[in-house]
Design an enzyme around this catalytic site. Structure first.
Site, PDB file in Angstrom:
ATOM      1  N   THR A 286       0.853  -1.195   0.000  1.00  0.00           N
ATOM      2  CA  THR A 286       0.000   0.000   0.000  1.00  0.00           C
ATOM      3  C   THR A 286       0.884   1.239   0.000  1.00  0.00           C
ATOM      4  OG1 THR A 286      -0.021   0.206   2.416  1.00  0.00           O
ATOM      5  CG2 THR A 286      -1.763  -1.122   1.402  1.00  0.00           C
ATOM      6  N   ASP A 287       0.360   2.338  -0.512  1.00  0.00           N
ATOM      7  CA  ASP A 287       0.993   3.613  -0.214  1.00  0.00           C
ATOM      8  C   ASP A 287       0.814   3.796   1.303  1.00  0.00           C
ATOM      9  OD1 ASP A 287       2.181   6.099  -0.247  1.00  0.00           O
ATOM     10  OD2 ASP A 287       1.090   6.794  -2.020  1.00  0.00           O
ATOM     11  N   TRP A 288       1.546   4.726   1.884  1.00  0.00           N
ATOM     12  CA  TRP A 288       1.573   4.809   3.354  1.00  0.00           C
ATOM     13  C   TRP A 288       0.199   5.102   3.945  1.00  0.00           C
ATOM     14  CZ3 TRP A 288       5.214   2.637   1.383  1.00  0.00           C
ATOM     15  CH2 TRP A 288       6.365   2.256   2.071  1.00  0.00           C
ATOM     16  N   ALA A 290      -2.503   3.698   2.998  1.00  0.00           N
ATOM     17  CA  ALA A 290      -3.584   3.560   2.013  1.00  0.00           C
ATOM     18  C   ALA A 290      -4.296   2.230   2.227  1.00  0.00           C
ATOM     19  CB  ALA A 290      -3.044   3.681   0.594  1.00  0.00           C
TER      20      ALA A 290
END
Ligand SMILES: *[C@@H]1O[C@H](CO)[C@@H](O)[C@H](O)[C@H]1NC(C)=O
Ligand SMILES: *[C@@H]1O[C@H](CO)[C@@H](O)[C@H](O)[C@H]1NC(C)=O
Ligand SMILES: *[C@@H]1O[C@H](CO)[C@@H](O)[C@H](O)[C@H]1NC(C)=O
Ligand SMILES: *[C@@H]1O[C@H](CO)[C@@H](O)[C@H](O)[C@H]1NC(C)=O
Ligand SMILES: *[C@@H]1O[C@H](CO)[C@@H](O)[C@H](O)[C@H]1NC(C)=O
Ligand SMILES: *[C@@H]1O[C@H](CO)[C@@H](O)[C@H](O)[C@H]1NC(C)=O
Length: 770
Positions: A286-288, A290
């Site tokens: 995931t993006d941070w 997300a």
């Protein structure tokens, strides 16, 4: 027993494990809160075992996947969830950390920003931004910069580099477009894939990001990007496909929603498209943060939560963990274990996540002689100060010069020379100088008062030093006994005029910055609010140009800017230098004084004003989930100008050289099978100095295909000596003739190959039949 091994191995993690609140109540997924409502329409979770695309273990990945499966068979379910869950923000030395698993001699993973160098690194370099790499149109340099960055990440013990970035510059004001991309899917694909190959040649896992449709910062965590399936496949997916084909080890899913489903929880884009259609064999992180919930994110095919903890909703690690886990609370780890145990998530799916993560680690041979992490993003005293810079300054200067775009050069006013009467140069504007503060004075570059060489946000790296234009130019001018004067005050119009009046050439330095949403600079929440120059730039240019017939404008910018002064005949040269990194001033001086013949090309279109672009940022919405409709569909960047007959100020692909090139014998022929076509053109250097031309091939489809008037399909940067000629050949294949109609379909009919020096400077064309 594991407690000791784990906390010893990650000594600093132990202290961060301070207060894992034990709460029996704590739940994982889908806790409704005000903001969670914005995650609307979660797909129904089937109680039966959902089908998913398990890693195939084919091709070059077969050995790594096989070995990974063997390792995974030795792990407990909880250990598999440890592989899939980061330890929490600031709970390890890197921006993302996966714990070690001693039983299989897995040392853990360090994941670190950014696409242009080691974020929070020291004795590391600040490379030219992704947009500059694209502007070189030079495949060899793209690869070399990847190699050099890979060397630096490896030297610091970083397993996973969080780049390249490949979201497209759909709107000129898009905050993070400078980190990568360009306005064209093909150029971005070539740039990203070459970068991946370079980084991974050093045994560092590269990360293709942000998957997908993350083309603006405004509403990035709540907005839904809506695009039709054809545009999705033909415009936004190709850079990711190119990276998968290049063997990329990791993909990062994005913050935004897609058709109302959060990207990391979108089974169609992750499981079906990325892992199915594209056959991706690495892992998806995931993006941070997300990870807005835990179940659908797991089911959709996301393999790793980063940084691991859940900042929202406010959840703590439930129960008493078998050993101290530092995350403040997470959707996965013990929660994922529970979800498997009660039948919500198939055990085989968690096996697949663990397999993909270990496979990437093995594929890059990180099980053998990979350096241990030797720096710390948060605690400088833990830093071993390993010198990673090597002689990368040379390459950085070379990429900087190769990405410096000369947009105008009236009567060959450049290069600067005493033979042309250039005895005194005046430099104007704060963008020429080092500033009152060093760029790193502003955390994550959220501000600047000297020259602009990097945007802001997580996609940044510290400057070991920054050669300002003043330094680069004055050092070179000194050698030629050319005098340099300056006024760095952007608002001192009268003083600047006095100086300009007394100089043979006035160089005005202007800028426009942008960055990531979590920092607001001068009211710009990541995306730029406008396309005008910052810091009084337009006024400074007009006022200097009113006093000097040899005014040269140098722009450092995150994307296109309005140029209301462009018709002033006193502005004899315009240079676009974008975000060139630490060697900024030297790279610029190389071009200004002719040590390097310019060959940078504009990787996006510059129009007269913002209403003329294909798309703009969606800034205002009162909806809980703002809708970002990609209604321009296939007509991104120059394709829009072509379709709508809008004359750009400077076209995509444009850039001048100090020599001239002429094109002849453009000829395209289809092979007898009708499946491929070859295009050939002779390019001559008709000037007096050696130079590099970027030969561009745009393809026109038969009208019935419903494609834009022309699409960039190939380019090649060729070095040609003065008076010499080279034949450039391109081969197009069925993929190039295909459009997406629920599947790829080869279009039959008469195609046109346009060859030229920019999207608006076509020097020859030829038709052929497929
Ligand atoms: C989004 O919705 C459009 C319109 O229904 C559809 O064509 C497209 O395939 C969807 N895209 C994704 C990625 O779900
Ligand atoms: C999260 O929990 C912490 C500690 O209990 C508390 O201080 C904080 O206000 C909570 N945040 C939210 C958004 O509820
Ligand atoms: C499984 O456990 C999770 C987390 O404890 C819970 O939210 C979910 O309702 C459970 N599902 C079933 C089918 O028991
Ligand atoms: C555009 O934004 C910049 C940066 O915030 C600002 O300096 C400038 O004044 C703005 N221009 C206009 C016309 O509002
Ligand atoms: C160009 O420069 C000359 C000399 O300073 C000046 O007289 C003239 O007005 C300038 N022209 C413009 C359009 O600024
Ligand atoms: C986006 O498209 C949807 C569906 O066509 C429409 O209802 C909505 O109003 C559009 N939103 C904007 C901001 O254009």
């Amino acid at each position: 027993m594991k407690l000791t091994a784990l906390s010893l191995a990650f000594g600093l993690l132990a202290s961060a494990s301070a207060a894992p609140t034990t709460s029996d109540e704590a739940t994982i997924a889908a806790t409704p809160t005000a903001s969670a409502d914005a995650t609307a329409k979660p797909k129904p979770i089937s109680s039966s075992t959902p089908a998913f695309n398990a890693v195939k273990g084919t091709g070059s990945w077969s050995a790594a996947v096989k070995e990974a499966k063997t390792l995974v068979s030795k792990l407990t379910l909880l250990e598999k969830t440890i592989l899939a869950t980061g330890v929490g923000w600031e709970s390890g030395p890197c921006v993302g950390n996966i714990l070690n698993i001693p039983s299989i001699k897995f040392p853990g993973l360090c994941l670190q920003d950014s696409p242009l160098g080691v974020r929070f690194g020291d004795r590391t370099s600040s490379f030219p931004a992704g947009i500059n790499v694209a502007a070189t149109f030079d495949k060899d340099l793209m690869y070399k910069q990847g190699v050099a960055m890979g060397e630096e990440f490896r030297a610091k013990g970083i397993n996973v580099a969080l780049g390249p970035m490949m979201n497209l510059m759909r709107a000129p004001a898009a905050g993070r477009a400078w980190e990568g991309g360009s306005g064209d899917p093909y150029l971005t694909s070539i740039t990203a894939a070459a970068t991946v190959k370079g980084i991974q040649s050093q045994g560092v896992i590269a990360t293709a990001k942000h998957y997908i449709l993350n083309e603006q910062e405004t509403f990035r965590k709540t907005g839904s990007s809506n695009v039709d399936d054809r545009t999705f496949h033909e415009v936004y997916l190709p850079p990711f496909k190119a990276c998968v084909d290049a063997g990329v080890g990791a993909v990062m899913c994005a913050y935004n929603f897609i058709n109302g489903t959060q990207a990391c929880a979108d089974e169609y884009v992750i499981n079906d498209v990325l892992k199915g259609e594209l056959g991706f064999q690495g892992f998806v992180m995931t993006d941070w943060w997300a990870n807005y919930e835990g179940i659908q994110t797991a089911l959709a095919g996301t393999d790793m939560l980063m940084p691991g903890d859940a900042i929202f909703p406010n959840i703590t690690t439930p129960g008493v963990p078998p050993f101290s886990f530092p995350g403040a609370g997470t959707f996965w780890y013990t929660n994922l274990e529970k979800l498997v145990n009660n039948g919500t998530i198939p055990a085989a799916l968690v096996d697949d996540k663990a397999t993909r993560i270990l496979a990437a680690w093995l594929q890059l041979k990180q099980n053998k002689n990979f350096p241990a992490v030797n720096f710390d993003s948060w605690t400088p005293k833990n830093n071993k100060h390993v010198d990673a810079q090597a002689d990368h300054d040379k390459l950085i200067r070379q990429v900087g010069a190769a990405s410096t775009i000369v947009l105008r050069n009236t009567k060959s006013v450049l290069p600067i020379s005493t033979k042309k009467g250039h005895y005194t140069l005046s430099l104007h504007g704060s963008d020429a100088g080092p500033g009152i503060h060093s760029p790193d004075f502003f955390p994550d570059k959220g501000g600047y008062d000297g020259t602009l060489a990097q945007g802001w946000g997580s996609g940044t790296a510290p400057f070991p030093y920054l050669v300002s234009p003043y330094e680069g130019i004055s050092a070179r001018a000194r050698a030629d006994h050319i005098r340099v004067t300056w006024d760095f005050d952007d608002y001192d119009l009268a003083g600047s005029q006095t100086l300009a009046d007394a100089s043979d050439m006035a160089l005005v330095f202007v800028s426009a910055n942008s960055g990531e949403e979590y920092i607001t600079v001068d009211g710009n929440v990541g995306d730029r609010n406008n396309l005008t120059l910052w810091k009084n730039g337009d006024n400074l240019i007009q006022s200097v140009a009113s006093k000097n017939r040899n005014t040269v404008v140098i722009v450092h910018a995150a994307g296109a800017v309005d140029m209301p002064w462009i018709n002033n005949p006193n502005i004899t040269a315009v240079i676009y230098a974008l975000m060139p990194g630490q060697e900024s001033g030297n790279a610029l001086a190389d071009v200004l004084f002719g040590a390097v013949n310019p060959s940078g090309r504009l990787p996006f279109t510059i129009n007269a004003d913002r209403t003329q672009y294909a798309a703009d940022i969606e800034y205002k919405s009162s909806e809980p989930m703002p809708q970002v409709n990609y209604t321009e569909a296939l007509l991104i960047d120059y394709r829009w100008n072509d379709a709508k007959n809008i004359e750009p100020v400077f076209a995509f692909g444009h850039g001048l050289s100090y020599t001239q090139f002429s094109y002849s014998n453009v000829k395209a022929t289809a092979s007898s099978s009708g499946k491929t076509a070859t295009m050939s053109v002779d390019v001559s250097n008709s000037g007096k100095v050696a130079g590099a031309e970027v030969v561009q091939l745009y393809l026109g489809f038969p009208a019935a295909a419903g494609e834009p008037p022309k699409i960039l399909r190939r380019f090649e940067k060729v070095n040609i000596k003065a008076g010499q000629r080279r034949t450039v050949k391109f081969t197009l294949n069925e993929e190039d003739f295909s459009i997406w109609q629920g599947g790829w379909k080869v279009v039959r009919g008469t195609f046109t190959a346009y060859v030229g020096a920019s999207s608006r400077d076509i020097r020859g064309k030829s038709t052929f039949k497929i």
